[in-house]
Motif scaffolding. Structure first.
Motif, PDB file in Angstrom:
ATOM      1  N   GLY A  28      45.701  51.270  52.662  1.00 31.80           N
ATOM      2  CA  GLY A  28      45.430  50.576  51.657  1.00 31.80           C
ATOM      3  C   GLY A  28      45.808  51.188  50.513  1.00 31.80           C
ATOM      4  O   GLY A  28      46.214  52.550  50.149  1.00 31.80           O
ATOM      5  N   ARG A  29      45.417  50.778  49.201  1.00 33.51           N
ATOM      6  CA  ARG A  29      45.576  51.322  48.141  1.00 33.51           C
ATOM      7  C   ARG A  29      44.655  50.817  46.718  1.00 33.51           C
ATOM      8  O   ARG A  29      43.800  49.886  46.902  1.00 33.51           O
ATOM      9  N   ILE A  30      44.582  51.696  45.807  1.00 29.74           N
ATOM     10  CA  ILE A  30      43.865  51.267  44.458  1.00 29.74           C
ATOM     11  C   ILE A  30      44.923  51.344  43.495  1.00 29.74           C
ATOM     12  O   ILE A  30      46.189  51.754  43.815  1.00 29.74           O
ATOM     13  N   GLY A  34      48.389  48.668  35.471  1.00 29.86           N
ATOM     14  CA  GLY A  34      49.754  47.917  35.804  1.00 29.86           C
ATOM     15  C   GLY A  34      49.476  47.020  36.842  1.00 29.86           C
ATOM     16  O   GLY A  34      50.079  47.031  38.005  1.00 29.86           O
ATOM     17  N   GLU A  35      48.945  45.780  36.528  1.00 25.21           N
ATOM     18  CA  GLU A  35      48.566  44.665  37.354  1.00 25.21           C
ATOM     19  C   GLU A  35      49.528  43.678  36.979  1.00 25.21           C
ATOM     20  O   GLU A  35      49.733  43.237  35.900  1.00 25.21           O
ATOM     21  N   HIS A  36      50.107  43.010  38.072  1.00 19.85           N
ATOM     22  CA  HIS A  36      50.959  42.153  37.983  1.00 19.85           C
ATOM     23  C   HIS A  36      52.184  42.392  36.960  1.00 19.85           C
ATOM     24  O   HIS A  36      52.929  41.426  36.514  1.00 19.85           O
ATOM     25  N   THR A  37      52.522  43.392  37.026  1.00 20.53           N
ATOM     26  CA  THR A  37      53.684  43.949  36.358  1.00 20.53           C
ATOM     27  C   THR A  37      54.960  44.603  37.375  1.00 20.53           C
ATOM     28  O   THR A  37      56.006  44.085  36.782  1.00 20.53           O
ATOM     29  N   ASP A  38      54.569  44.310  38.533  1.00 18.28           N
ATOM     30  CA  ASP A  38      55.684  44.876  39.528  1.00 18.28           C
ATOM     31  C   ASP A  38      56.802  43.750  39.563  1.00 18.28           C
ATOM     32  O   ASP A  38      57.961  44.176  39.499  1.00 18.28           O
ATOM     33  N   TYR A  39      56.328  42.716  39.582  1.00 25.12           N
ATOM     34  CA  TYR A  39      57.498  41.312  40.076  1.00 25.12           C
ATOM     35  C   TYR A  39      57.856  41.037  38.524  1.00 25.12           C
ATOM     36  O   TYR A  39      58.900  40.251  38.553  1.00 25.12           O
ATOM     37  N   ASN A  40      57.303  41.869  37.483  1.00 25.81           N
ATOM     38  CA  ASN A  40      58.282  41.579  36.206  1.00 25.81           C
ATOM     39  C   ASN A  40      58.962  42.885  35.921  1.00 25.81           C
ATOM     40  O   ASN A  40      59.298  43.203  34.717  1.00 25.81           O
ATOM     41  N   ASN A 168      54.903  35.669  47.213  1.00 22.27           N
ATOM     42  CA  ASN A 168      56.124  36.298  46.498  1.00 22.27           C
ATOM     43  C   ASN A 168      55.695  37.389  45.868  1.00 22.27           C
ATOM     44  O   ASN A 168      55.776  37.590  44.592  1.00 22.27           O
ATOM     45  N   CYS A 169      55.134  38.630  46.531  1.00 22.53           N
ATOM     46  CA  CYS A 169      54.459  39.618  45.782  1.00 22.53           C
ATOM     47  C   CYS A 169      55.666  40.539  45.377  1.00 22.53           C
ATOM     48  O   CYS A 169      56.757  40.448  45.657  1.00 22.53           O
ATOM     49  N   GLY A 170      55.057  41.643  44.558  1.00 23.26           N
ATOM     50  CA  GLY A 170      56.070  42.600  43.896  1.00 23.26           C
ATOM     51  C   GLY A 170      56.053  43.722  45.175  1.00 23.26           C
ATOM     52  O   GLY A 170      55.728  43.543  46.044  1.00 23.26           O
ATOM     53  N   ILE A 171      56.478  45.029  44.677  1.00 19.61           N
ATOM     54  CA  ILE A 171      56.879  45.870  45.670  1.00 19.61           C
ATOM     55  C   ILE A 171      55.651  47.013  45.602  1.00 19.61           C
ATOM     56  O   ILE A 171      55.525  48.033  46.358  1.00 19.61           O
ATOM     57  N   MET A 172      54.689  46.931  44.791  1.00 15.90           N
ATOM     58  CA  MET A 172      53.739  47.742  44.579  1.00 15.90           C
ATOM     59  C   MET A 172      53.076  48.290  45.646  1.00 15.90           C
ATOM     60  O   MET A 172      52.726  49.398  46.314  1.00 15.90           O
ATOM     61  N   ASP A 173      52.294  47.271  46.733  1.00 10.08           N
ATOM     62  CA  ASP A 173      51.488  47.575  47.669  1.00 10.08           C
ATOM     63  C   ASP A 173      52.237  48.350  48.800  1.00 10.08           C
ATOM     64  O   ASP A 173      51.723  49.189  49.336  1.00 10.08           O
ATOM     65  N   GLN A 174      53.260  47.791  49.030  1.00 15.09           N
ATOM     66  CA  GLN A 174      54.083  48.134  50.160  1.00 15.09           C
ATOM     67  C   GLN A 174      54.621  49.606  49.790  1.00 15.09           C
ATOM     68  O   GLN A 174      54.498  50.535  50.504  1.00 15.09           O
ATOM     69  N   GLN A 217      42.397  35.768  48.148  1.00 13.05           N
ATOM     70  CA  GLN A 217      43.473  35.085  49.235  1.00 13.05           C
ATOM     71  C   GLN A 217      44.766  34.680  48.347  1.00 13.05           C
ATOM     72  O   GLN A 217      44.820  33.961  47.577  1.00 13.05           O
ATOM     73  N   LEU A 218      45.684  35.564  48.616  1.00 10.93           N
ATOM     74  CA  LEU A 218      46.913  35.253  47.661  1.00 10.93           C
ATOM     75  C   LEU A 218      47.785  34.163  48.516  1.00 10.93           C
ATOM     76  O   LEU A 218      48.590  33.391  47.850  1.00 10.93           O
ATOM     77  N   VAL A 219      47.697  34.080  49.877  1.00  9.19           N
ATOM     78  CA  VAL A 219      48.668  32.929  50.238  1.00  9.19           C
ATOM     79  C   VAL A 219      48.106  31.771  49.949  1.00  9.19           C
ATOM     80  O   VAL A 219      46.957  31.309  49.871  1.00  9.19           O
ATOM     81  N   PRO A 222      47.276  30.765  43.241  1.00  7.47           N
ATOM     82  CA  PRO A 222      48.140  30.604  42.275  1.00  7.47           C
ATOM     83  C   PRO A 222      48.874  32.089  41.889  1.00  7.47           C
ATOM     84  O   PRO A 222      49.338  32.054  40.597  1.00  7.47           O
ATOM     85  N   TYR A 223      48.839  32.808  42.839  1.00  3.65           N
ATOM     86  CA  TYR A 223      49.750  34.283  42.610  1.00  3.65           C
ATOM     87  C   TYR A 223      51.201  33.709  42.474  1.00  3.65           C
ATOM     88  O   TYR A 223      51.814  34.142  41.471  1.00  3.65           O
ATOM     89  N   ASN A 224      51.677  33.033  43.294  1.00  2.00           N
ATOM     90  CA  ASN A 224      53.209  32.725  43.167  1.00  2.00           C
ATOM     91  C   ASN A 224      53.638  31.910  41.892  1.00  2.00           C
ATOM     92  O   ASN A 224      54.384  31.928  41.170  1.00  2.00           O
ATOM     93  N   GLY A 336      44.040  44.727  41.526  1.00  2.00           N
ATOM     94  CA  GLY A 336      44.857  43.850  42.700  1.00  2.00           C
ATOM     95  C   GLY A 336      45.390  42.603  41.920  1.00  2.00           C
ATOM     96  O   GLY A 336      45.309  42.356  40.690  1.00  2.00           O
ATOM     97  N   GLY A 337      45.723  41.544  42.787  1.00  2.00           N
ATOM     98  CA  GLY A 337      46.118  40.263  42.430  1.00  2.00           C
ATOM     99  C   GLY A 337      45.161  39.503  41.647  1.00  2.00           C
ATOM    100  O   GLY A 337      45.432  38.662  40.971  1.00  2.00           O
ATOM    101  N   GLY A 338      43.785  39.750  41.986  1.00  2.00           N
ATOM    102  CA  GLY A 338      42.686  38.945  41.298  1.00  2.00           C
ATOM    103  C   GLY A 338      42.129  37.835  42.160  1.00  2.00           C
ATOM    104  O   GLY A 338      42.420  37.846  43.463  1.00  2.00           O
TER     105      GLY A 338
END
Ligand code: GLA
Length: 386
Positions: A28-30, A34-40, A168-174, A217-219, A222-224, A336-338
């Motif tokens: 996993g990660r910390i 830089g939160e919610h910046t990856d998909y931007n 529709n996540c960004g690439i950070m976590d993976q 729960q991101l699924v 309101p993340y998307n 994280g996502g919040g």
């Protein structure tokens, strides 16, 4: 308790034919900032943690994957050639990774597998990315001659989220789950894919997570929807400034110019992102000068933005942030996502023991339940254990 190979191997032997396979792990990660910046298309600054997923995998000579989740005590079988895939979400992650690896030309065959994890679920520490990376790495090793590059493996996990899970996540976590390196944070440019390791060796400070245990729960969350707002604002700005492809390229002046064309909510969300992209770079600079006060101040600014502008906080997380401030914690924010999960706290060594005690008792007094405190140790990315 730390998860071991033995914990997984003993169950693999019990649930399948008594033989053993190969064992893989991903963390996993910390995320320092830089939160919610990856998909931007902006920057992120994560690090892998010691907690993660461990899986034993053994080819079974069929076209079927027979998977056992040790933690959930649930067993699911699916065919690699099935177009729909299994229903259970945990199994869809494995199915998605198999299908996406096959789409890249890896001749994946059926296998038996058992896995377990010690990343707290729903804590914003990317347990799902850890699961995806474990299998992407394993399949690349078993059937792909390890020819697929690490960043491509991360994208397999990301596509799994998009196409099979609906986030529709960004690439950070993976990316960090695959690329993580013991003792280092990773500054990743999510547009170019370029990255740089920063040794994380704070003199006199430590990182502590406080898990509110409010399950995020991101699924279906309101993340998307946040992502859509960002894309909309970027498109409106691009009408005047065609060089703006995403909010990464925008600045506050441009945002002011289009204010009348967007809603207040969209304005606030975009404002947060523009500020956050700049904060990541400021934190990297500050770290190089061992200026932890600036790092901490940026973390508080991020928390404010995530709470009041991006609106992904909750009462419990805001309360944890307030306690951190009261107790003299250098920096604290939602991670994280919040919508729940942890705060990440940068704290001077001499204050840490007291903070951990006080945060537990104050939170318990208000919400009737102690939060879980986790000391952060930066660990390695995806790997084969044996
Ligand atoms: C989740 C997503 C990431 C990222 C973070 C917020 O963890 O999976 O891609 O957007 O939220 O920074």
């Amino acid at each position: 308790m730390k998860l071991t190979i033995e914990d997984v191997r003993s169950r693999f032997i019990k649930h399948f034919d008594g033989t053993t396979g190969s064992v893989y792990a991903s963390p996993g990660r910390i995320n320092l900032i830089g939160e919610h910046t990856d998909y931007n298309n902006g920057f992120v600054f994560p690090g892998a943690v010691e907690q993660g997923i461990i899986a034993e995998v053994k080819p079974n000579g069929t076209r079927t994957v027979d998977a056992y989740s040790i933690d959930l005590k649930d067993r699911v079988q699916f065919s690699l050639d099935d177009e729909q895939g299994p229903r259970a979400t945990w199994a869809r992650y494995i199915y998605g990774v198999c299908r996406e690896m096959m789409a890249l030309g890896v001749p994946v065959e059926g296998f038996n597998t058992a896995f377990a994890g010690d990343v707290p679920l729903g804590a914003g520490m990317s347990s799902s990315a850890a699961l995806e990376s474990t299998y992407a790495y394993a399949l690349n090793d078993l059937w792909g001659e390890n020819k697929i590059e690490k960043m491509e493996l991360a994208k397999v996990g990301q596509r799994t989220e998009h196409k099979y899970v609906g986030v529709n996540c960004g690439i950070m976590d993976q990316a960090i789950s695959v690329l993580g390196k013991k003792g280092s944070l990773l500054r990743l440019d999510c547009r170019s894919g370029e990255y740089e390791y920063f040794p994380w060796n704070p003199k006199g400070y430590q990182l502590v997570l406080v898990n509110s245990c409010v399950k995020h729960q991101l699924v279906g969350s309101p993340y998307n929807e946040r992502r859509l707002s960002c894309e909309k604002v970027a498109a409106v700005i691009a009408k005047k400034y065609p060089e703006v492809e995403s909010l990464r390229d925008a600045n506050y002046d441009m945002l002011e110019e289009v204010r009348a064309e967007i809603t207040d909510e969209e304005y606030r969300r975009a404002r947060y992102v523009i500020g956050e992209v700049a904060r990541v770079l400021a934190v990297c600079d500050a770290l190089q000068k061992d200026d932890y006060e600036t790092v901490g101040q940026m973390m508080y600014e991020t928390h404010y933005g995530l709470s009041k502008e991006y609106e992904v906080s909750c009462e419990e997380l805001d309360y944890l942030n307030d306690i951190a401030k009261e107790e003299g914690v250098t920096g604290s924010r939602i991670m994280g996502g919040g919508f729940g999960g942890c705060t990440i706290n940068l704290i001077a060594d001499e204050l840490a023991a007291n903070f951990k005690k006080v945060v537990k008792s104050k939170f318990k007094a208000k919400y009737g339940k102690e939060p879980i405190v986790i000391d952060v140790v930066i660990g390695d990315g995806a790997r084969k254990l044996c």
